[in-house]
Design a protein around this motif. Structure first.
Motif, PDB file in Angstrom:
ATOM      1  N   PHE A  98      -7.289   1.359  -8.179  1.00 22.28           N
ATOM      2  CA  PHE A  98      -8.228   0.521  -7.431  1.00 22.28           C
ATOM      3  C   PHE A  98      -7.583  -0.017  -6.150  1.00 22.28           C
ATOM      4  CE2 PHE A  98      -6.010  -2.833  -9.766  1.00 22.28           C
ATOM      5  CZ  PHE A  98      -5.933  -3.858  -8.822  1.00 22.28           C
ATOM      6  N   LYS A  99      -6.256  -0.195  -6.168  1.00 24.89           N
ATOM      7  CA  LYS A  99      -5.543  -0.688  -4.988  1.00 24.89           C
ATOM      8  C   LYS A  99      -5.663   0.322  -3.841  1.00 24.89           C
ATOM      9  CE  LYS A  99      -2.767  -3.729  -4.605  1.00 24.89           C
ATOM     10  NZ  LYS A  99      -2.860  -5.123  -4.084  1.00 24.89           N
ATOM     11  N   MET A 100      -5.500   1.597  -4.144  1.00 27.91           N
ATOM     12  CA  MET A 100      -5.602   2.624  -3.115  1.00 27.91           C
ATOM     13  C   MET A 100      -7.028   2.718  -2.575  1.00 27.91           C
ATOM     14  SD  MET A 100      -2.561   3.531  -2.713  1.00 27.91           S
ATOM     15  CE  MET A 100      -3.095   4.513  -1.336  1.00 27.91           C
ATOM     16  N   ILE A 101      -8.014   2.572  -3.458  1.00 26.75           N
ATOM     17  CA  ILE A 101      -9.415   2.604  -3.024  1.00 26.75           C
ATOM     18  C   ILE A 101      -9.686   1.459  -2.049  1.00 26.75           C
ATOM     19  CG2 ILE A 101     -11.802   2.327  -3.792  1.00 26.75           C
ATOM     20  CD1 ILE A 101     -10.980   3.694  -6.423  1.00 26.75           C
ATOM     21  N   LYS A 102      -9.130   0.295  -2.355  1.00 30.20           N
ATOM     22  CA  LYS A 102      -9.314  -0.884  -1.502  1.00 30.20           C
ATOM     23  C   LYS A 102      -8.665  -0.679  -0.135  1.00 30.20           C
ATOM     24  CE  LYS A 102      -8.532  -5.887  -1.425  1.00 30.20           C
ATOM     25  NZ  LYS A 102      -7.982  -7.066  -2.179  1.00 30.20           N
ATOM     26  N   ILE A 103      -7.454  -0.116  -0.129  1.00 30.58           N
ATOM     27  CA  ILE A 103      -6.747   0.113   1.133  1.00 30.58           C
ATOM     28  C   ILE A 103      -7.482   1.143   1.975  1.00 30.58           C
ATOM     29  CG2 ILE A 103      -4.621   1.024   2.152  1.00 30.58           C
ATOM     30  CD1 ILE A 103      -3.121  -0.161  -0.248  1.00 30.58           C
ATOM     31  N   GLU A 104      -7.933   2.227   1.364  1.00 35.23           N
ATOM     32  CA  GLU A 104      -8.667   3.260   2.100  1.00 35.23           C
ATOM     33  C   GLU A 104      -9.960   2.706   2.681  1.00 35.23           C
ATOM     34  OE1 GLU A 104      -7.924   7.604   0.449  1.00 35.23           O
ATOM     35  OE2 GLU A 104      -8.453   6.246  -1.188  1.00 35.23           O
ATOM     36  N   GLN A 131      -3.017   8.657   7.697  1.00 38.22           N
ATOM     37  CA  GLN A 131      -2.439   9.866   7.110  1.00 38.22           C
ATOM     38  C   GLN A 131      -1.505   9.521   5.951  1.00 38.22           C
ATOM     39  OE1 GLN A 131      -2.805  13.273   8.067  1.00 38.22           O
ATOM     40  NE2 GLN A 131      -4.569  12.516   9.204  1.00 38.22           N
ATOM     41  N   PHE A 132      -0.701   8.473   6.135  1.00 36.94           N
ATOM     42  CA  PHE A 132       0.220   8.036   5.082  1.00 36.94           C
ATOM     43  C   PHE A 132      -0.560   7.583   3.846  1.00 36.94           C
ATOM     44  CE2 PHE A 132       2.489   4.511   2.981  1.00 36.94           C
ATOM     45  CZ  PHE A 132       3.672   5.139   2.629  1.00 36.94           C
ATOM     46  N   VAL A 133      -1.586   6.785   4.049  1.00 32.90           N
ATOM     47  CA  VAL A 133      -2.393   6.280   2.935  1.00 32.90           C
ATOM     48  C   VAL A 133      -3.095   7.429   2.218  1.00 32.90           C
ATOM     49  CG1 VAL A 133      -4.432   4.900   2.343  1.00 32.90           C
ATOM     50  CG2 VAL A 133      -2.694   3.977   3.887  1.00 32.90           C
ATOM     51  N   GLN A 134      -3.595   8.412   2.948  1.00 27.87           N
ATOM     52  CA  GLN A 134      -4.250   9.561   2.323  1.00 27.87           C
ATOM     53  C   GLN A 134      -3.290  10.319   1.412  1.00 27.87           C
ATOM     54  OE1 GLN A 134      -5.969  12.015   5.381  1.00 27.87           O
ATOM     55  NE2 GLN A 134      -7.305  10.378   6.131  1.00 27.87           N
ATOM     56  N   GLN A 135      -2.051  10.517   1.889  1.00 27.33           N
ATOM     57  CA  GLN A 135      -1.061  11.232   1.078  1.00 27.33           C
ATOM     58  C   GLN A 135      -0.691  10.435  -0.169  1.00 27.33           C
ATOM     59  OE1 GLN A 135      -0.025  14.239   1.263  1.00 27.33           O
ATOM     60  NE2 GLN A 135       1.623  14.188  -0.247  1.00 27.33           N
ATOM     61  N   LEU A 136      -0.489   9.139   0.004  1.00 23.96           N
ATOM     62  CA  LEU A 136      -0.143   8.291  -1.141  1.00 23.96           C
ATOM     63  C   LEU A 136      -1.292   8.247  -2.139  1.00 23.96           C
ATOM     64  CD1 LEU A 136       1.892   6.428  -2.475  1.00 23.96           C
ATOM     65  CD2 LEU A 136       0.973   4.534  -1.110  1.00 23.96           C
ATOM     66  N   SER A 137      -2.515   8.181  -1.639  1.00 23.71           N
ATOM     67  CA  SER A 137      -3.688   8.162  -2.514  1.00 23.71           C
ATOM     68  C   SER A 137      -3.777   9.446  -3.336  1.00 23.71           C
ATOM     69  CB  SER A 137      -4.950   7.975  -1.679  1.00 23.71           C
ATOM     70  OG  SER A 137      -6.095   7.919  -2.504  1.00 23.71           O
ATOM     71  N   LEU A 138      -3.493  10.569  -2.703  1.00 22.02           N
ATOM     72  CA  LEU A 138      -3.487  11.856  -3.402  1.00 22.02           C
ATOM     73  C   LEU A 138      -2.490  11.834  -4.552  1.00 22.02           C
ATOM     74  CD1 LEU A 138      -4.074  14.953  -3.638  1.00 22.02           C
ATOM     75  CD2 LEU A 138      -2.241  15.278  -1.977  1.00 22.02           C
ATOM     76  N   VAL A 147       5.315   5.441  -7.711  1.00 26.10           N
ATOM     77  CA  VAL A 147       3.908   5.825  -7.586  1.00 26.10           C
ATOM     78  C   VAL A 147       3.146   5.488  -8.858  1.00 26.10           C
ATOM     79  CG1 VAL A 147       2.348   7.798  -7.297  1.00 26.10           C
ATOM     80  CG2 VAL A 147       4.422   7.641  -5.912  1.00 26.10           C
ATOM     81  N   ASP A 148       3.793   5.642 -10.006  1.00 23.42           N
ATOM     82  CA  ASP A 148       3.134   5.372 -11.285  1.00 23.42           C
ATOM     83  C   ASP A 148       2.678   3.922 -11.416  1.00 23.42           C
ATOM     84  OD1 ASP A 148       3.415   7.957 -12.084  1.00 23.42           O
ATOM     85  OD2 ASP A 148       5.234   7.624 -13.250  1.00 23.42           O
ATOM     86  N   GLU A 149       3.308   3.006 -10.687  1.00 21.25           N
ATOM     87  CA  GLU A 149       2.972   1.588 -10.800  1.00 21.25           C
ATOM     88  C   GLU A 149       1.774   1.179  -9.946  1.00 21.25           C
ATOM     89  OE1 GLU A 149       6.201  -1.015 -10.060  1.00 21.25           O
ATOM     90  OE2 GLU A 149       7.483  -0.216 -11.638  1.00 21.25           O
TER      91      GLU A 149
END
Length: 382
Positions: free
Chosen positions: A118-124, A165-172, A112-114
């Motif tokens: 901005f990657k998560m923002i783009k995916i969401e 749902q998976f992306v939301q959890q990973l983003s958190l 997760v640290d890697e």
């Protein structure tokens, strides 16, 4: 102080054979599966195979061995027949999931640290745009065109819900790690991430908060186990309890307990799972939970699967028992040559493209096998 172990000889006249039974003496420290160790596995004749397997090979060999031991070859051919009859739908689902896990979740990191924020923002943002599109446009993005015999809208929308749902959890989790003062990622967060991942395969999950403890009777002892989660079917209507196929154990420590490569005359050899000190504590605890859930397995008390989740790394586990093993164990004995065998897959990191792809076929087939067994049971019941 434990009494001296004395072999008990049992003669089976029908088979003209002698079975040597040895009483099991359990330490009170082992009355919960959270305290299980490799030493106890040995005492219970539970053998951990030291090789590592591809996840799908391990899954296939697990149910095949289980059915062969039960002399139920027709279940193997029946399941293969079901797969063949539904090949078009399976191909579509497979393509849909592969594209979703490779192109929509465009992440290929070890931890997760890697993952850049901005990657998560783009995916969401991409998922939000996908939600606004019409159904036929969603299908083109997530899968491929197919014939009208498949409920494409349901397949696509179901996947998209759990993908989000998976992306939301990973983003958190990423946001917590990217703060000026990073917050700890808890075991519960890793568990939620994995559960949302496998729910993309339309798998039914019962979590710890919704289940009663499972009990393993070993002679006069009662071993208690409450798994982190159990994969079950909600469509098995004839028998209330025999509807489990896999047990989930989560450990937030993603460090593997592997030996380094061993050097020999032929050069380096594949890494092996340690055996206790050997077998890792999380694996021993998972095996204990699998033993507790085994009587409620859709495969019968001959076999069950497990998922050992360490951080974002997932190991698929299978457990297969010999004939009479559970009966002896419940009476407080183990018999020479009668054992339970545990096999483990290689680790699959759900944050890597390869790790996600390595789990797709196993999870898809597990869903189909569970549905096939429950459908067959419902058809056979009066």
């Amino acid at each position: 102080m434990a009494s001296k172990m004395v072999p008990v000889v049992s003669v089976n006249r029908d088979r003209v054979s002698v079975t040597v039974l040895t009483p099991i003496h359990l330490d009170k420290n082992h009355w919960k599966t959270t305290e299980w160790t490799g030493e106890l596995l040995s005492q219970l004749n539970i053998k951990v195979d030291q090789a590592t397997y591809e996840p799908h090979d391990l899954f296939t060999s697990g149910y095949v061995k289980t059915f062969l031991k039960q002399k139920q070859d027709k279940k193997i051919s029946g399941f293969i027949g079901r797969i063949s009859r539904n090949e078009n739908e399976r191909v579509y689902r497979n393509q849909c999931i592969i594209r979703a896990l490779a192109e929509v979740i465009c992440i290929d990191c070890v931890s997760v640290d890697e993952i850049p924020a901005f990657k998560m923002i783009k995916i969401e943002s991409g998922l939000q745009q996908l939600e606004q599109k019409e159904n036929h446009e969603k299908l083109l993005l997530l899968g491929s065109k197919h014939d009208g015999s498949i409920n494409l809208d349901y397949t696509c929308n179901s996947l998209q819900i759990w993908l989000s749902q998976f992306v939301q959890q990973l983003s958190l989790m990423v946001r917590k790690r990217k703060k000026g003062t990073p917050e700890e990622i808890t075991e519960g967060m890793y568990q939620e991430l994995f559960l949302r991942f496998i729910k993309m395969f339309e798998i039914q999950i019962i979590e710890k908060s919704n289940m009663h403890p499972f009990i393993i009777p070993i002679g006069q002892n009662r071993i208690a186990a409450t798994p982190d989660a159990v994969v079950q079917s909600l469509s098995c209507k004839d028998l209330e309890n025999d509807n489990s196929i896999a047990v989930i154990k989560v450990d937030k420590d993603s460090r593997t307990e592997r030996e380094g490569e061993e050097e020999g005359e032929m050069g380096s050899r594949p890494k092996k799972l340690k055996t206790d000190p050997v077998t890792s504590a999380p694996l021993c605890q998972l095996i204990g939970d699998m033993m507790a859930v085994l009587p409620s397995s859709v495969l019968g008390s001959w076999g069950i699967y497990g998922f050992l989740v360490q951080g974002t790394k997932v190991t698929v586990v299978s457990l297969v028992t010999d004939e009479g093993y559970m009966e002896n164990l419940n009476q407080g004995y183990v018999a020479v040559g009668c054992e339970a065998t545990v096999k483990c897959s290689k680790e699959c990191n759900i944050l890597t493209t390869e790790g996600r792809r390595d789990l797709i076929q196993t999870l898809q087939d597990m869903t189909d096998l569970l549905q096939y067994l429950c459908d067959k049971r419902n058809q056979d019941s009066p």
